[in-house]
Write an enzyme that holds these catalytic residues in place. Structure first.
Site, mmCIF file in Angstrom:
data_model
loop_
_atom_site.group_PDB
_atom_site.id
_atom_site.type_symbol
_atom_site.label_atom_id
_atom_site.label_comp_id
_atom_site.label_asym_id
_atom_site.label_seq_id
_atom_site.Cartn_x
_atom_site.Cartn_y
_atom_site.Cartn_z
ATOM 1 N N ASP A 269 0.876 -1.158 0.000
ATOM 2 C CA ASP A 269 0.000 0.000 0.000
ATOM 3 C C ASP A 269 0.925 1.222 0.000
ATOM 4 O O ASP A 269 2.124 1.122 0.294
ATOM 5 C CB ASP A 269 -0.947 -0.002 1.201
ATOM 6 C CG ASP A 269 -2.171 0.887 0.953
ATOM 7 O OD1 ASP A 269 -2.095 1.766 0.075
ATOM 8 O OD2 ASP A 269 -3.187 0.718 1.643
HETATM 9 C C1 BGC Z 1 -5.148 3.237 0.313
HETATM 10 C C2 BGC Z 1 -5.204 2.337 -0.902
HETATM 11 C C3 BGC Z 1 -4.990 3.141 -2.156
HETATM 12 C C4 BGC Z 1 -3.657 3.884 -2.047
HETATM 13 C C5 BGC Z 1 -3.324 4.718 -3.255
HETATM 14 C C6 BGC Z 1 -3.910 4.123 0.317
HETATM 15 O O1 BGC Z 1 -4.014 5.108 1.297
HETATM 16 O O2 BGC Z 1 -5.177 2.446 1.478
HETATM 17 O O3 BGC Z 1 -6.437 1.670 -0.941
HETATM 18 O O4 BGC Z 1 -5.010 2.303 -3.274
HETATM 19 O O5 BGC Z 1 -3.721 4.744 -0.922
HETATM 20 O O6 BGC Z 1 -4.159 5.820 -3.348
#
Ligand code: BGC
Length: 733
Positions: A269
């Site tokens: 993530d």
């Molecule tokens: C989220 C993800 C997301 C990523 C990119 C993170 O804060 O947990 O679900 O894909 O950001 O935006």
């Protein structure tokens, strides 16, 4: 952690083979030949990459891209958020809008609304449309779907989840992944595995037993890999038994890649990587994002853990080259699987068909929770005036999805939808009734004006709910309680007193506490975040053009403390660790087993018509390839409108050797029925429907025992039941 290192001899042989393959390469390298098998193409390209180029493929070079390799024609890979539609372009090096004018996209209803349809054809249609839009926007990996289980109703991202049940999650994950990937785009199922709350998500350590992990939290991921061949998986921010999920040896190396044979890539993530050695050995294949908290915000990309620090380690011989090659192979495989080097499907953006899909999902995903005295649908020929009340009636939500905001060409609000549908037939007024403020309190002036408007109208419609403000369906923060903010409870109470014909429409993620007013209002619709065509869908339900057929995917407790994580005081964790004390008893499994009356049960949703269930037959399989048993039964539409019913099948085991929840969802089917029509529904059940995970056997077991097959209109409205005797004891992985 055990990692096998190849011998130095093997590394030399590989190097020699690489040199030979380059020397013999014809004009057109094998990896560019789309007629060649995927693995051969992967190996060919792998053999041409330098050490630096290989490492370059393992990390981002902007917020949502990875580096290209021009000399070999390896393009930049574009990733993007996508649960509700292809996110607007941001960055490249920060979270601000990129300021483009060509990054509009269809905004679909939130995934919680999609799952409330209980219609997996719509999950495929959503995936297909999202895949087409991703292609049109030149994305290679779209970061959807989300398969996290709704463990606590407070979770700030619950509106992005498919709900509390693993089986339902599994079916929606599989169908949406198939839809996306059929368009030459890689889906990314996330967040593996856990991430059930936003509070402390970057640091919290999850502690759960293996059976809970296998039965509740892993099934959607496992099915997405085994049934839908999903190409990418995003590790969660959370830790699992002390290891970060994105590079947990147990979750990634042993289960995902080992047991399930996952061949694609695991990405972190955004900013969810904290250590080179752990990430390298723990199975991370692609590091994305900068840290969202802490001091390292904005690190140069070459300083990512899987960039220079990994390269240095490789040069010093701290890691075997085979480990690097495995990661590169996985990245390349995804590129070949999505035809990055070949002719790809061109995609399509903002088509009427995609908007129709968004509307259909909203129409089928809206849940009618209460309808006393047939308050709904509203009879357009009899009603002369409607008072629409509530800030949510005019608020748009597409851009408010934080990590998944969509720049929609338009978004039909509820007020607009009602005006479009009935504006020429009746007098429609609007008053705000409440207003988003930091303090969150009641605004008596607004309430007063709303009360006057309601008193003067035949019908009042209060569009209430949440709005993605901090702590109100918001990423990185959970809700603090289940109540409506900004004095909406009091607004509803006063408006209902002024006009008893007051309909409540809730725009929010699942689970709102309604005790303060539920008994006073005749009708409630849970509309969720219904996407860009949401207002049209809501109006069509209100005026009866659409007969509601959505059902809840989360139990609505009477009060927060009734739900398991809170009853057992396990939220938000103790000293950084979150003990999943309720084990298997998540959602209705808890309420049913502990006999706690919910406000609205899992699987609940009303219709404007009535359905009668009859004639259950349990047909046993005759050969080994057939299902063990098929439940066949009839459903008839006994009311006066066409409609659709979701039949839910639950299984109860009489005498399990390990405790099991009172009942578990193992099948469902949505059927459309004209007035007076009757259809036979059949739901096949294989061994998975009867099995549970036995940690002592490290596998799934079925036991010879008596099972009840329960067919219901909700988890608490069982209409038919039959007995099934399972003869075989089976153990399997
Ligand atoms: C989220 C993800 C997301 C990523 C990119 C993170 O804060 O947990 O679900 O894909 O950001 O935006």
């Amino acid at each position: 952690m055990k990692i096998r290192f190849p011998s130095a001899g093997m590394a030399i042989l590989t190097a020699v083979a690489t040199v030979i393959s380059i020397a013999r390469a014809e004009d057109r390298p094998l990896y560019l030949d789309s007629t060649k098998p995927r693995e051969a193409r992967v190996e060919d390209l792998l053999g041409r990459l330098t050490l630096e180029e290989k490492v370059g493929l393992l990390h981002g070079d902007s917020k949502f891209t990875t580096p290209s390799i021009p000399r070999l024609g390896v393009p930049t890979r574009w990733l993007d958020d996508g649960p509700h539609g292809v996110r607007e372009d941001i960055g490249p090096h920060d979270w601000n809008s990129a300021g483009r004018t060509d990054d509009y996209a269809t905004c679909f209803p939130a995934l919680s609304v999609l799952a409330s349809t209980w219609n997996t054809n719509l999950a495929y249609a959503y995936g297909e449309a999202l895949g087409e839009e991703s292609r049109a926007r030149h994305k290679d990996i779209i970061l959807s779907p989300i398969a996290d289980i709704a463990r606590t109703p407070l979770c700030g991202r619950i509106y992005e989840f498919f709900g509390e049940d693993p089986f339902l999650n599994t079916r929606f994950s599989v169908s949406s992944v198939r839809g996306i990937q059929d368009q030459d785009v890689a889906a990314c199922i996330k967040h593996f595995a856990g991430n059930n709350q936003e509070m402390g998500r970057a640091i919290v350590n999850m502690d759960m037993d293996d059976r809970t992990l296998r039965e509740i939290y892993l099934p959607p991921f496992e099915a997405a890999i085994k049934e839908a061949d999903v190409w990418t998986v995003m590790g969660a921010y959370t830790k699992f038994r002390g290891e970060h999920c994105a590079y947990s040896d147990y979750l990634i190396n042993k289960i995902l890649k080992g047991e399930w044979g996952f061949q694609g890539l695991v990405m972190s993530d955004w900013g969810g990587t904290y250590d080179t050695r752990e990430a390298v050995l723990g199975g991370l294949d692609l590091e994305m994002g900068t840290l969202i908290t802490g001091t390292e915000k904005g690190r140069p990309y070459n300083e990512y853990y899987l960039a220079d620090p990994f390269l240095d380690g490789l040069r010093k011989g701290e890691y075997p080259m085979s480990l690097l090659d495995d990661k590169v192979r996985r990245n390349l495989r995804v590129m070949f699987a999505t035809h990055v080097f070949d002719t790809r499907k061109p995609g399509a953006l903002n088509t009427p068909a995609h908007q129709a899909t968004a509307q259909r999902i909203a129409e089928e995903g809206i849940v009618l929770l209460k309808n006393e005295g047939n308050a709904l649908p509203l009879d357009i020929s009899k009603i002369k005036s409607v008072a629409v009340i509530g800030e949510n009636a005019v608020r748009t939500n597409a851009s408010g999805f934080f990590g998944a905001g969509v720049k929609a060409m338009h978004e039909i609000t509820t007020l607009q939808g009602i005006v479009n549908r009935a504006g020429d037939k009746m007098n429609i007024t609007y008053s705000a009734g409440y207003m988003k403020t930091k303090a969150g309190g009641i605004n008596s002036n607004l309430v007063e004006r709303a009360v006057i408007a309601a008193r003067q109208a035949d019908v009042a419609i209060i569009v209430a709910g949440l709005n993605h403000s901090p702590y109100l369906d918001d990423e990185n923060r959970d809700r603090k309680n289940l109540r409506l903010p900004y004095g909406q409870d009091e607004l509803i109470r006063q408006v209902t007193q002024a006009n008893p014909r007051t309909i409540i429409v809730l725009i929010s993620g699942p689970v709102i506490e309604m005790d303060p007013w539920l008994n006073q209002v005749p009708a409630v619709l849970q509309a969720g975040y219904p996407g860009m065509e949401g207002g049209t869908a809501i109006a069509r339900v209100l005026f009866g053009d659409v007969n509601p057929s959505g059902k809840l995917t989360c139990t609505y407790p009477k009060q927060l403390m009734d739900s398991p994580a809170h009853a057992l005081d396990t939220y938000p964790g103790t000293n950084g660790t979150l003990f999943y004390k309720e084990g298997l008893l998540v959602g209705y499994r808890w309420f049913d087993t502990k006999n706690i009356e919910p406000l609205f049960p899992f699987g609940f949703g009303l219709s404007y018509t009535t359905f009668e269930y009859s004639n259950l037959k349990l047909v046993t399989g005759e050969d080994t390839n057939a299902p063990l048993v098929t439940a066949e039964f009839d459903i008839a539409n006994t009311g006066s409108r066409a409609g659709a019913e979701v039949a839910e099948l639950y299984v109860h085991q009489a005498n399990p050797s390990l405790p099991r929840p009172e009942k578990e969802l193992k099948g469902f089917k949505k059927v459309s029925l004209k007035v007076g029509e009757k259809k036979t529904v059949s739901i096949p059940l294989n061994r998975d429907a009867f099995a549970f995970y036995d940690p002592s056997k490290n596998g799934w077991v079925t036991e010879p025992d008596n099972f009840k097959i329960l067919i219901g209109s909700s988890s608490r409205d069982i209409r038919l039941q039959g007995d099934f005797k399972l003869a075989q004891a089976i153990t399997y992985k």
